[in-house]
Motif scaffolding. Structure first.
Motif, PDB file in Angstrom:
ATOM      1  N   PRO A 152      59.920  13.988  58.988  1.00  0.00           N
ATOM      2  CA  PRO A 152      58.590  13.530  59.896  1.00  0.00           C
ATOM      3  C   PRO A 152      57.626  12.483  59.033  1.00  0.00           C
ATOM      4  N   ALA A 153      57.729  12.719  57.669  1.00  0.00           N
ATOM      5  CA  ALA A 153      56.815  11.906  56.572  1.00  0.00           C
ATOM      6  C   ALA A 153      57.204  10.581  56.621  1.00  0.00           C
ATOM      7  N   GLY A 202      52.758  -4.282  54.048  1.00  0.00           N
ATOM      8  CA  GLY A 202      52.740  -2.882  54.160  1.00  0.00           C
ATOM      9  C   GLY A 202      53.517  -1.902  53.313  1.00  0.00           C
ATOM     10  N   ALA A 203      54.475  -2.788  52.282  1.00  0.00           N
ATOM     11  CA  ALA A 203      55.490  -1.975  51.685  1.00  0.00           C
ATOM     12  C   ALA A 203      54.714  -1.095  50.761  1.00  0.00           C
ATOM     13  N   SER A 204      53.561  -1.180  50.256  1.00  0.00           N
ATOM     14  CA  SER A 204      52.999  -0.364  49.262  1.00  0.00           C
ATOM     15  C   SER A 204      52.404   0.838  50.038  1.00  0.00           C
ATOM     16  N   ALA A 205      51.692   0.457  50.949  1.00  0.00           N
ATOM     17  CA  ALA A 205      51.114   1.452  51.982  1.00  0.00           C
ATOM     18  C   ALA A 205      52.254   2.657  52.285  1.00  0.00           C
ATOM     19  N   LEU A 261      54.711   7.812  51.944  1.00  0.00           N
ATOM     20  CA  LEU A 261      55.941   8.575  51.736  1.00  0.00           C
ATOM     21  C   LEU A 261      55.898   9.206  50.310  1.00  0.00           C
ATOM     22  N   ALA A 262      55.287   8.712  49.575  1.00  0.00           N
ATOM     23  CA  ALA A 262      55.451   9.181  48.096  1.00  0.00           C
ATOM     24  C   ALA A 262      55.318  10.710  47.896  1.00  0.00           C
ATOM     25  N   LEU A 296      53.182   0.663  40.754  1.00  0.00           N
ATOM     26  CA  LEU A 296      52.403   1.747  40.701  1.00  0.00           C
ATOM     27  C   LEU A 296      53.297   2.912  41.598  1.00  0.00           C
ATOM     28  N   ILE A 297      53.055   2.589  42.674  1.00  0.00           N
ATOM     29  CA  ILE A 297      53.484   3.684  43.829  1.00  0.00           C
ATOM     30  C   ILE A 297      55.106   4.206  43.311  1.00  0.00           C
TER      31      ILE A 297
END
Length: 464
Positions: free
Chosen positions: A77-78, A255-258, A263-264, A404-405
């Protein structure tokens, strides 16, 4: 002079009226920042409370097995939620950036295509994950009764994926269209539905984890419907559901970093679950589930500070107004650091009552005191880390934010979770979380502050 759009007045348009002022009005900047930021923090808090509500009901109705099942299944779900957050935020950043450049027609097209992309993604995810989720749960470590409960939870979530991608994606869209309070209203409506349905479906109908999943899906549907009503129920510009490949790719890249930021925590949860199983068994996994129910909302709150600052930062970036951009950045950084400190102290104060509230067994509760104490120390540095990532997203420094992410998620945390438990056992598992945040803060200071003067001047043209 920027041409005004025929839309409802909101915080960003208040800034437009001051376009010709030669002196920066710091009081006005703080006021407009607060209008966007504080509702965003509250909305993200409500989003984080979804997991707490599920955990409270599941822990009391199903026990450790239910908590462990949802914790193991949570990455599925995440992932659905992260797709909605990533696309919604990517489109929203581009929307506000175009408005700052005075390109109103282009910003409207980006908005319509973002909504279309969210719907398409939700349908696609449903088809793919429904075929793969049994195998994925086995990979994540589900077995026995935990596997059955994890499957029940995941199946419902996956079938309602389109409601979740649109429900989570509409929130940043509302903020960037000047409806920060509308985003709060949508999240509040969804939270109320989730609370009521969890009680009815879990306790009255005895549906267990499946009831919790149904409550989550219904809540996201209500959030999506509320968002669309707030935008289109007031006679604003019509929604045009179109999608072209070039714009879709641009939205996804932005939106890749968001997406990664959302999800991280769940990817880290996968690694942590494995180490908990190895060093403490099912009791440690159930303990970590409750720790996650506390740390996830805190991460949402701290992320909300950056997300709430994003509309103004993207707008000023688009207009090359670097002095205002730098002021908003410094204001947000200070607020994020203070919030992290206060949240750490709050969690430490209420820690003694948490195991009973969530219905942890005595064996699981034995791990909790140390685990929660160590984990909460991460909040001291998490606020600035989250805000730095949001800033880089806002000014279209997507690659830097992604480093960073994904560096934390795919490199730092796996390495720390491999090394620290070998030294300190289960306590090393808990220590990996704050250690990872500290590593990320150090990496940012080493790699990116060397370019600080360029980030706040017109030399760097906000990613253009």
């Amino acid at each position: 002079m920027i041409r005004r759009q025929a839309v409802r007045p909101f915080a960003l348009q208040d800034i437009i009226r001051k376009e010709q002022e030669s002196v920066m009005d710091k009081n006005a900047l703080r006021k407009n920042w607060a209008k966007d930021c504080l509702p965003a923090v509250f909305a993200l808090l409500l989003s984080g409370l979804y997991s707490i509500v599920d955990g409270l009901f599941i822990g009391r109705a199903v026990g450790d097995a239910g908590l462990a099942a949802v914790n193991i299944a949570w990455p599925l779900p995440a992932f659905v939620t992260a797709v909605g957050v990533g696309s919604g935020m990517g489109g929203s950043i581009l929307y506000s950036n175009c408005r700052g450049m005075g390109e109103g027609e282009k910003s409207s097209k980006i908005y319509g295509q973002t909504v279309t992309l969210l719907i398409v993604e939700g349908l696609f995810i449903t088809g793919v994950l429904y075929c793969l989720y049994p195998q994925m749960l086995r990979i994540l470590g589900a077995s026995g009764d935990v596997s059955v409960k994890a499957g029940d939870y995941s199946e419902v979530i996956i079938l309602g994926a389109v409601f979740q991608t649109v429900g989570t994606g509409i929130i940043p869209i509302l903020r960037n269209r000047g409806r920060a309070l509308g985003a709060v209203a949508g999240m509040s409506a969804g939270m109320l539905v989730n609370l009521v349905l969890n009680y009815i479906l879990i306790f009255r109908f005895g549906l267990g984890v499946r009831g919790a999943a149904l409550g989550t899906v219904a809540a996201q549907l209500v959030t999506a419907l509320t968002g669309f009503f707030l935008i289109y129920g007031k006679g604003e510009e019509p929604l045009k559901l179109t999608l072209d490949r070039k714009t879709a790719v641009h939205i996804l890249r932005t939106g890749a970093s968001a997406f990664g930021l959302s999800l991280a925590p769940s990817l880290i949860l996968v690694f942590t679950n494995q180490r908990c199983l190895q060093y403490g068994g099912g009791a440690a996994v159930a303990c970590y589930a409750v720790i996650s129910y506390i740390t996830f909302p805190v991460q949402y709150i701290l992320t909300g500070i950056g997300d709430g600052s994003q509309p103004l930062m993207s707008y000023y970036c688009g207009g090359d107004r670097m002095e205002e951009l730098a002021y908003i950045r410094s204001t947000g950084e200070r607020f994020a650091a203070a919030a992290g400190l206060l949240l750490a102290l709050l969690v430490y104060a209420v820690k003694p009552v948490i195991p009973d509230v969530f219905g942890l067994s005595k064996r699981s509760a034995a791990y909790f005191d140390t685990g929660m104490t160590v984990s909460s120390t991460a909040f001291f540095v998490m606020g600035p880390v989250k805000f730095h990532i949001a800033y880089m997203n806002s000014v279209l420094r997507i690659k830097d934010a992604s480093r960073l992410i994904y560096g934390e998620t795919l490199i730092a945390m796996p390495v720390l979770l491999f090394i620290l438990p070998e030294i300190w056992g289960i306590n090393g598992v808990w220590a990996a979380f704050p250690a990872g945040q500290l590593v990320m803060l150090l990496i940012f200071n080493i790699c990116f502050t060397r370019r600080k003067s360029r980030l706040n001047t017109a030399v760097v043209r906000c990613g253009r």
